[in-house]
Design an enzyme around this catalytic site. Structure first.
Site, PDB file in Angstrom:
ATOM      1  N   ASP A  37       0.834  -1.196   0.000  1.00 36.42           N
ATOM      2  CA  ASP A  37       0.000   0.000   0.000  1.00 36.42           C
ATOM      3  C   ASP A  37       0.879   1.261   0.000  1.00 36.42           C
ATOM      4  O   ASP A  37       1.774   1.387   0.832  1.00 36.42           O
ATOM      5  CB  ASP A  37      -0.873  -0.044   1.263  1.00 36.42           C
ATOM      6  CG  ASP A  37      -2.184   0.672   1.075  1.00 36.42           C
ATOM      7  OD1 ASP A  37      -2.501   1.052  -0.070  1.00 36.42           O
ATOM      8  OD2 ASP A  37      -2.901   0.854   2.082  1.00 36.42           O
ATOM      9  N   HIS A  38       0.607   2.150  -0.919  1.00 32.94           N
ATOM     10  CA  HIS A  38       1.326   3.443  -0.992  1.00 32.94           C
ATOM     11  C   HIS A  38       2.849   3.326  -0.939  1.00 32.94           C
ATOM     12  O   HIS A  38       3.479   3.705   0.041  1.00 32.94           O
ATOM     13  CB  HIS A  38       0.845   4.390   0.114  1.00 32.94           C
ATOM     14  CG  HIS A  38      -0.602   4.704  -0.004  1.00 32.94           C
ATOM     15  ND1 HIS A  38      -1.108   5.570  -0.946  1.00 32.94           N
ATOM     16  CD2 HIS A  38      -1.672   4.221   0.678  1.00 32.94           C
ATOM     17  CE1 HIS A  38      -2.419   5.618  -0.830  1.00 32.94           C
ATOM     18  NE2 HIS A  38      -2.797   4.804   0.137  1.00 32.94           N
TER      19      HIS A  38
ATOM     20  N   ASP B 289       2.353   5.405  -5.526  1.00 35.50           N
ATOM     21  CA  ASP B 289       1.656   6.645  -5.195  1.00 35.50           C
ATOM     22  C   ASP B 289       2.545   7.870  -5.418  1.00 35.50           C
ATOM     23  O   ASP B 289       3.343   8.240  -4.560  1.00 35.50           O
ATOM     24  CB  ASP B 289       1.184   6.567  -3.733  1.00 35.50           C
ATOM     25  CG  ASP B 289       0.462   7.834  -3.296  1.00 35.50           C
ATOM     26  OD1 ASP B 289       0.287   8.747  -4.117  1.00 35.50           O
ATOM     27  OD2 ASP B 289       0.068   7.894  -2.113  1.00 35.50           O
TER      28      ASP B 289
ATOM     29  N   GLU C 254      -2.327   6.489  -8.537  1.00 36.74           N
ATOM     30  CA  GLU C 254      -3.228   7.334  -7.758  1.00 36.74           C
ATOM     31  C   GLU C 254      -3.254   8.743  -8.326  1.00 36.74           C
ATOM     32  O   GLU C 254      -2.225   9.315  -8.638  1.00 36.74           O
ATOM     33  CB  GLU C 254      -2.737   7.339  -6.300  1.00 36.74           C
ATOM     34  CG  GLU C 254      -3.711   7.970  -5.346  1.00 36.74           C
ATOM     35  CD  GLU C 254      -3.269   7.794  -3.885  1.00 36.74           C
ATOM     36  OE1 GLU C 254      -2.823   6.693  -3.523  1.00 36.74           O
ATOM     37  OE2 GLU C 254      -3.359   8.769  -3.136  1.00 36.74           O
TER      38      GLU C 254
ATOM     39  N   GLY D  99      -7.948   7.891   6.985  1.00 43.70           N
ATOM     40  CA  GLY D  99      -8.191   8.193   8.387  1.00 43.70           C
ATOM     41  C   GLY D  99      -9.651   8.491   8.667  1.00 43.70           C
ATOM     42  O   GLY D  99     -10.510   8.434   7.781  1.00 43.70           O
TER      43      GLY D  99
ATOM     44  N   HIS E 211      -9.736   4.214  -1.646  1.00 41.85           N
ATOM     45  CA  HIS E 211      -8.890   4.288  -0.453  1.00 41.85           C
ATOM     46  C   HIS E 211      -9.654   5.031   0.637  1.00 41.85           C
ATOM     47  O   HIS E 211     -10.591   5.769   0.362  1.00 41.85           O
ATOM     48  CB  HIS E 211      -7.589   5.027  -0.768  1.00 41.85           C
ATOM     49  CG  HIS E 211      -6.590   4.182  -1.500  1.00 41.85           C
ATOM     50  ND1 HIS E 211      -5.414   3.774  -0.940  1.00 41.85           N
ATOM     51  CD2 HIS E 211      -6.613   3.655  -2.747  1.00 41.85           C
ATOM     52  CE1 HIS E 211      -4.748   3.035  -1.812  1.00 41.85           C
ATOM     53  NE2 HIS E 211      -5.450   2.946  -2.919  1.00 41.85           N
TER      54      HIS E 211
ATOM     55  N   SER F 270     -12.811   3.720   5.559  1.00 41.49           N
ATOM     56  CA  SER F 270     -13.300   3.708   6.952  1.00 41.49           C
ATOM     57  C   SER F 270     -14.233   4.875   7.227  1.00 41.49           C
ATOM     58  O   SER F 270     -13.956   6.002   6.817  1.00 41.49           O
ATOM     59  CB  SER F 270     -12.131   3.785   7.933  1.00 41.49           C
ATOM     60  OG  SER F 270     -11.387   2.597   7.914  1.00 41.49           O
TER      61      SER F 270
HETATM   62 ZN   LIG Z   1      -4.621   4.378   0.881  1.00 38.31          ZN
END
Ligand SMILES: [Zn+2]
Length: 296
Positions: A80-81, A102, A134, A182, A215, A218
């Site tokens: 990831d990233h 990324d 991205e 986040g 992405h 959450s």
């Molecule tokens: Zn991400």
């Protein structure tokens, strides 16, 4: 055993999304794997730079490979990233199934140039690897944030997305469509939710013609997630929700057994807590529509 590319194609055909969950330890990996197995749906495990550094690039790859092999189960691993070519290549050599390259913080032309170079270099050492690019601004850090960033300026433009995909040769695209990494404190308390630009997702999908990854999933409104998947999102990333559940589960385990020192007895409540989140998200992504039950 089907590869990640086939699994993605299947997801697109069925109009469902693959859950992508970040892991930083065995508690998270065990919980995500058990949730996916119980529901019998493919799953992607992600490791960010910090998570790879903590677990070890080769070690996390070996763990996921061993689960896939022993249980003959479609669990895949994503870097990831990654922000540099050496970092991306290290993951590819270790056996990761996909890499997020990324360069989204750079201006468009530089993002294109660096991503194109990364696609070429990664496919040269591992032709089957999937490379994600991205475009746009989705913030940084799967943590609890004090205040909301201004996402409006960094939204992905569909025409630019098409140009970006064609110029770079990426396999999947991570756009900015109202999502962010986040969660806000109010989201952790269950008072607010993220909302997505569904029309933009549909336009980007139509223009870019590759699987889209969401992405920062959450804390997103359930109905928005369903609509986003119907509009063309094929992978949804969940990290912060798992981290919140991990911490709460661990605190519960410690509080309930104040004199216990056996790690697996304490950690089992963290596994259960993370598993509840992973299960509920996987159900939703796979079309069953179960509501979020964890972060209230
Ligand atoms: Zn991400």
């Amino acid at each position: 055993m089907r590869g990640l590319r086939d699994v993605l194609e299947q997801a697109q055909k069925k109009g469902v999304a693959i859950g992508h969950f970040n892991v930083a330890d065995m508690v998270l990996l065990k919980a995500v794997f058990e949730a996916a197995r119980e529901l019998n749906v493919p799953v992607l495990v992600g490791a960010s730079r910090g998570e790879r550094a903590f677990m070890g690039v080769d070690q996390i790859a070996a763990l996921v490979r061993s689960l896939r092999g022993e249980f003959d189960f479609p669990i895949f691993l994503n870097a990831d990233h990654t922000h540099s070519l050496p970092e991306a290549l290290e993951a590819a050599r270790a056996g990761f199934d996909s890499v997020v390259f990324d360069a989204s913080a750079l201006p468009f032309e530089q993002n294109v140039r660096q991503t194109k170079e990364a696609v070429k270099a990664l496919k040269a050492i591992k032709p089957a690897i999937l490379v994600e690019g991205e475009l746009g601004d989705i913030g940084v850090g799967s943590e609890i944030h004090e205040k909301a960033p201004d996402l409006a300026k960094g939204l992905t433009d569909p025409a630019e997305a098409k140009q970006y995909v064609e110029a770079t040769g990426i396999d999947t695209l991570a756009p900015a469509v109202g999502n962010m990494h986040g969660m806000l404190k109010s989201m952790v308390r269950g008072e607010t939710r993220k909302h997505l630009d569904i029309a933009r997702i549909a336009e980007i999908k139509k223009a870019a013609r590759v699987p889209l990854t969401l992405h920062g999933g959450s804390g997103t409104d359930d109905e928005d997630l369903r609509k986003a998947i119907a509009a063309g999102i094929s992978v949804v990333h969940i990290n912060t929700e798992l981290r919140v559940a991990w911490r709460r589960g661990l605190e519960e385990g410690l509080a309930q057994q104040p004199n216990e020192v056996v790690p697996y007895k304490i950690l089992s409540s963290a596994v259960e807590s993370v598993k509840r989140v992973a299960r509920s998200r996987l159900r939703l992504f796979n079309g069953d529509g179960v509501t979020l039950e964890i972060v209230a």
